[in-house]
Design a protein around this motif. Structure first.
Motif, short mmCIF file in Angstrom:
data_model
loop_
_atom_site.label_atom_id
_atom_site.label_comp_id
_atom_site.label_asym_id
_atom_site.label_seq_id
_atom_site.Cartn_x
_atom_site.Cartn_y
_atom_site.Cartn_z
N MET A 132 0.84 -1.20 0.00
CA MET A 132 0.00 0.00 0.00
C MET A 132 0.88 1.26 0.00
N ALA A 133 0.62 2.17 -0.94
CA ALA A 133 1.40 3.40 -1.04
C ALA A 133 1.14 4.29 0.16
N LYS A 134 2.20 4.92 0.65
CA LYS A 134 2.04 5.86 1.74
C LYS A 134 1.53 7.19 1.22
N GLU A 163 -5.57 17.33 4.33
CA GLU A 163 -5.82 15.97 4.82
C GLU A 163 -6.98 15.33 4.07
N SER A 164 -8.00 16.12 3.75
CA SER A 164 -9.17 15.57 3.05
C SER A 164 -8.84 15.11 1.64
N PHE A 165 -7.76 15.64 1.08
CA PHE A 165 -7.34 15.23 -0.26
C PHE A 165 -6.25 14.16 -0.23
N GLY A 166 -6.01 13.58 0.93
CA GLY A 166 -5.12 12.44 1.03
C GLY A 166 -3.71 12.74 1.45
N ALA A 167 -3.43 13.98 1.85
CA ALA A 167 -2.09 14.33 2.31
C ALA A 167 -1.94 14.09 3.80
N VAL A 168 -0.69 13.99 4.24
CA VAL A 168 -0.36 14.00 5.66
C VAL A 168 0.27 15.37 5.95
N PRO A 169 -0.47 16.30 6.55
CA PRO A 169 0.09 17.63 6.82
C PRO A 169 1.13 17.57 7.93
N ALA A 177 2.68 15.61 -5.33
CA ALA A 177 3.52 15.26 -4.19
C ALA A 177 3.68 13.75 -4.07
N ALA A 178 2.60 13.02 -4.31
CA ALA A 178 2.67 11.55 -4.26
C ALA A 178 3.60 11.02 -5.36
N HIS A 205 6.09 12.66 -6.67
CA HIS A 205 7.46 13.03 -6.29
C HIS A 205 8.01 12.04 -5.27
N ARG A 206 7.13 11.56 -4.40
CA ARG A 206 7.56 10.57 -3.40
C ARG A 206 8.05 9.30 -4.09
N GLY A 207 7.37 8.93 -5.18
CA GLY A 207 7.82 7.79 -5.96
C GLY A 207 7.19 6.47 -5.58
N ASP A 208 6.16 6.49 -4.72
CA ASP A 208 5.49 5.24 -4.35
C ASP A 208 4.60 4.76 -5.50
#
Length: 251
Positions: A1-3, A36-42, A245-246, A248-251
């Motif tokens: 599962m992608a972080k 957070e509602s759009f799936g980010a970890v602030p 951002a996801a 860029h993370r590369g997951d």
């Protein structure tokens, strides 16, 4: 599962009141809740101006940098004396945000800015600001629609913006002209290096900017976080940033 992607948000200073409260760092809940509602970890970033190592370690854990609204920017940051019309500033926040913006630009970490966020991005890129639109921009329309003055809430869409065709902003907003809310009295004067203006208010004030060097760099002068429940175009600004951002993370 992608972080989920981690999005950094620099906080703002709150002065101490002797006998009542200590000095503090704070940030509006609204930005945090919407991201957070759009799936980010602030991730709230403290103003550790004397600890560059800690800030660097924080930055290395980020997948995106969100630049929130807030205090005016110190005019000395863009080579000007402070005019009486300039509002309250936060030198420590300026320093931390400029440092992180430059790291993000260098590493191509996605950046999304709102209101002050557009302005500090411009300053970090070597640009300058109007310290007060009403007194420095000839024939300016009203931009500072604060609730206390106009009995409006922060969702009131009070003027149009025109978006440059072919820009990322135009693709996301899906319209050449759309109404926005407006809660600011400063704006871009001279555009910074590697930025392009992609949205304008009717008086020519810059309302949107994007990067020109290939990384994800986007900022708007209005407050889309207040409009996500009612306007699909504003939701796309956040979903696109969090997606970038996801990636860029590369997951």
């Amino acid at each position: 599962m992608a972080k989920r992607p981690v999005i950094g948000i620099v906080m703002q200073s709150q002065s101490a009141i002797p006998g009542e409260r200590p000095a503090a760092w704070l940030m509006s809940q609204r930005y945090i809740e919407v991201l957070e509602s759009f799936g980010a970890v602030p991730w709230l970033i403290p103003l550790l101006t004397n600890d560059s190592d800690t800030l660097r370690e924080i930055f290395e854990r980020l997948d995106g940098l969100f630049l929130a609204g807030g205090a005016d920017i110190e005019p000395s940051r863009y080579g000007e004396a402070t005019r009486p019309v300039c509002g309250g500033t936060d030198a420590n926040r300026d320093a931390v945000e400029i440092s992180l913006i430059r790291q993000a630009l260098e590493s191509r970490t996605p950046i999304f800015g709102i209101c002050r966020g557009l302005q500090i991005l411009n300053v970090a890129c070597g640009g300058s600001l109007y310290q007060d639109i009403a007194t420095q921009v000839p024939a300016a329309i009203k931009h500072d629609f604060t609730a206390a003055q106009q009995h409006l809430d922060r969702t009131a869409q009070v003027h149009d913006v025109t978006v440059k065709a072919g820009s990322r902003l135009a693709d996301l907003l899906g319209s050449a002209v759309l109404p926005v809310n407006s809660i600011h009295h400063q704006a871009v004067k001279d555009l910074g290096k590697d930025l392009i203006a992609t949205a304008f208010s009717p008086d020519g004030v810059i309302e949107g900017v994007e990067g020109t060097t290939g990384g994800y760099v986007l900022a708007v002068q209005w407050h889309p976080e207040e409009l996500v429940e009612t306007t699909p175009a504003m939701r796309r600004l956040f979903s696109d940033f969090v997606t970038a951002a996801a990636e860029h993370r590369g997951d």
